[in-house]
Design an enzyme around this catalytic site. Structure first.
Site, mmCIF file in Angstrom:
data_model
loop_
_atom_site.group_PDB
_atom_site.id
_atom_site.type_symbol
_atom_site.label_atom_id
_atom_site.label_comp_id
_atom_site.label_asym_id
_atom_site.label_seq_id
_atom_site.Cartn_x
_atom_site.Cartn_y
_atom_site.Cartn_z
ATOM 1 N N PHE A 111 104.021 47.639 -129.169
ATOM 2 C CA PHE A 111 103.279 47.731 -130.835
ATOM 3 C C PHE A 111 103.626 46.560 -131.309
ATOM 4 C CE2 PHE A 111 102.688 48.144 -134.954
ATOM 5 C CZ PHE A 111 101.103 48.652 -134.761
ATOM 6 N N LYS B 96 109.849 43.801 -142.143
ATOM 7 C CA LYS B 96 109.885 45.427 -142.271
ATOM 8 C C LYS B 96 111.019 45.416 -143.844
ATOM 9 C CE LYS B 96 107.917 47.497 -139.074
ATOM 10 N NZ LYS B 96 106.508 48.353 -140.247
ATOM 11 N N ASP C 16 111.304 40.696 -130.279
ATOM 12 C CA ASP C 16 110.589 41.325 -131.723
ATOM 13 C C ASP C 16 111.472 42.248 -132.456
ATOM 14 O OD1 ASP C 16 109.399 42.874 -133.328
ATOM 15 O OD2 ASP C 16 107.008 42.832 -132.916
#
Length: 404
Positions: free
Chosen positions: A145, A259, A230
């Site tokens: 994801f 984030k 990531d």
């Protein structure tokens, strides 16, 4: 207090009435928050064990981050990259130092960071490695994801995220996550990068086998391929280290961050790499109106300074051990498996008991908020400011849910 029959359901109905149904939120309407706690419109408090998918690693409204945002709001919020502002250099330098890299390219969202990483890897492949024009490929993992843009969903194996959004972007080879042999076999002379999550968050906090990430690093070095990590969910203290790659003694060629970098206040993302990689970009070839804006940099540099003390990484490691011990004790008592590292856990509930959604709804009734994924799996990711007592309380509420 106004009766929740008048407020919460009505607010939920209004949200459903006026919003595209691309999310299925729990029926909780939050109005304020502080630290690890949320308060709804009826005054009921909830322990936040999701932390905005790691966007709130430092809790809600961390005083140092709020102060930085307020100070910057009173001076300057946006210039665009047409000019240089006085927060930009400090943020880029301090984040580069935290990452051990030469350069930083600030963006806004995690998906933007991933798209940037893909573009940089392709350009590096053509200009540095010598891949023929239009032939670059990137190896990715099943269960990944990385975001929801058209290019990113092109290599997703989640049909909910991918179906009916074609035609898809070519140039990606998907291999099983954790399978070093398959990854090695997929690399050819036109491969420019391997793009991986060191721990797969959305898939259910899946930790790869020991030795996998060091193996990926070794193969990428041997085959002249960039290793792109990531760390948008896994990085910035979540796993008990600054980056999840640190837990395996691995340094990628490129970090993708987001984030938590925005401190739960503004969206901030970044790509960090050395000059021989990020240096392939020249003016006009890539950019973002809001990327690296003054408000974002003012908040994000304070995030970097919080991490530079090591306090939050230690908290995550120490409190994470307590969380995992409590969760592991529930295996055979409603839990089938527990995965994760630091203050991050994926739990597989016995599907004969309930779905992950049902478990999260029952936890919410007990004042703990979490998120389900993939059937009977739920994820726990409390803010790194959570206390021992709060961890024990959340585990006790989960035990009660599982016991029926």
């Amino acid at each position: 207090m106004i009766d929740d029959m008048l407020r919460t359901p009505g607010a939920v109905r209004d949200a459903e009435r006026w919003t595209a149904h691309n999310y299925h939120p729990l029926p909780v309407v939050i109005s304020s928050a502080e630290g690890a706690w949320l308060t709804d419109v009826d005054g009921r408090r909830y322990l936040d064990f999701l932390a905005g998918y790691s966007a709130l690693n430092f809790g809600h409204r961390h005083p140092q981050l709020i102060a930085a945002a307020h100070a910057q709001l009173n001076r300057l919020t946006l210039t665009s990259r047409a000019f240089v502002h006085d927060q930009f250099a400090d943020f880029c330098r301090e984040l580069a130092e935290l990452c051990g890299k030469d350069l930083v390219l600030p963006m806004n969202t995690g998906a933007e960071a991933v798209e940037t990483g893909i573009k940089v890897a392709r350009k590096w492949g053509y200009q540095v490695k010598g891949v023929p024009a239009g032939q670059a490929n990137i190896v990715v993992a099943e269960g990944n994801f990385h975001g929801r843009t058209t290019t990113i969903v092109s290599f997703s194996t989640d049909e909910d995220a991918r179906a009916d959004f074609g035609p898809y972007t070519p140039g990606f080879t998907v291999v099983p996550y954790g399978d070093l042999d398959a990854l090695t076999a997929a690399i050819d002379e036109n491969t420019v990068a391997v793009l991986l999550e060191p721990i797969q968050g959305e898939q259910g906090v899946v930790v790869p086998p020991a030795g996998y990430l060091p193996g990926v690093r070794r193969v990428c070095t041997e085959r002249n391929v960039l290793f792109i990590a990531d760390e948008i969910q896994s990085g910035l203290g979540r796993t008990g280290a600054t980056f999840a790659c640190d837990d395996e003694g691995v340094t990628p060629d490129m970090y993708l961050l987001g984030k938590a970098l925005g401190g739960g206040i503004v969206p901030v993302s970044a790509v960090a790499a050395d000059a021989d990689v990020l240096g392939v970009l020249k003016p006009g070839q890539h950019g973002s109106t809001f990327g690296g804006n003054p408000l974002a940099c003012a908040v994000a540099v304070e995030v970097v300074r919080l991490l530079a003390t090591g306090e939050f990484q230690r908290r995550s490691a120490e409190l994470g051990a307590r969380l995992h011990a409590g969760l592991t004790a529930l295996i055979g008592k409603g839990l089938v498996a527990v995965r994760g590292r630091g203050l991050w856990a994926g739990l597989d509930i016995d599907p004969a008991l309930m779905t992950g959604r049902e478990a999260c709804e029952r936890l919410a009734e007990r004042g703990v908020l979490a998120k389900d994924t993939h059937g009977s799996t739920i994820r726990l990711a409390p803010p790194l400011v959570v206390t021992e007592e709060e961890i024990d309380h959340a585990v006790a509420q989960l035990a009660a849910v599982l016991a029926g």
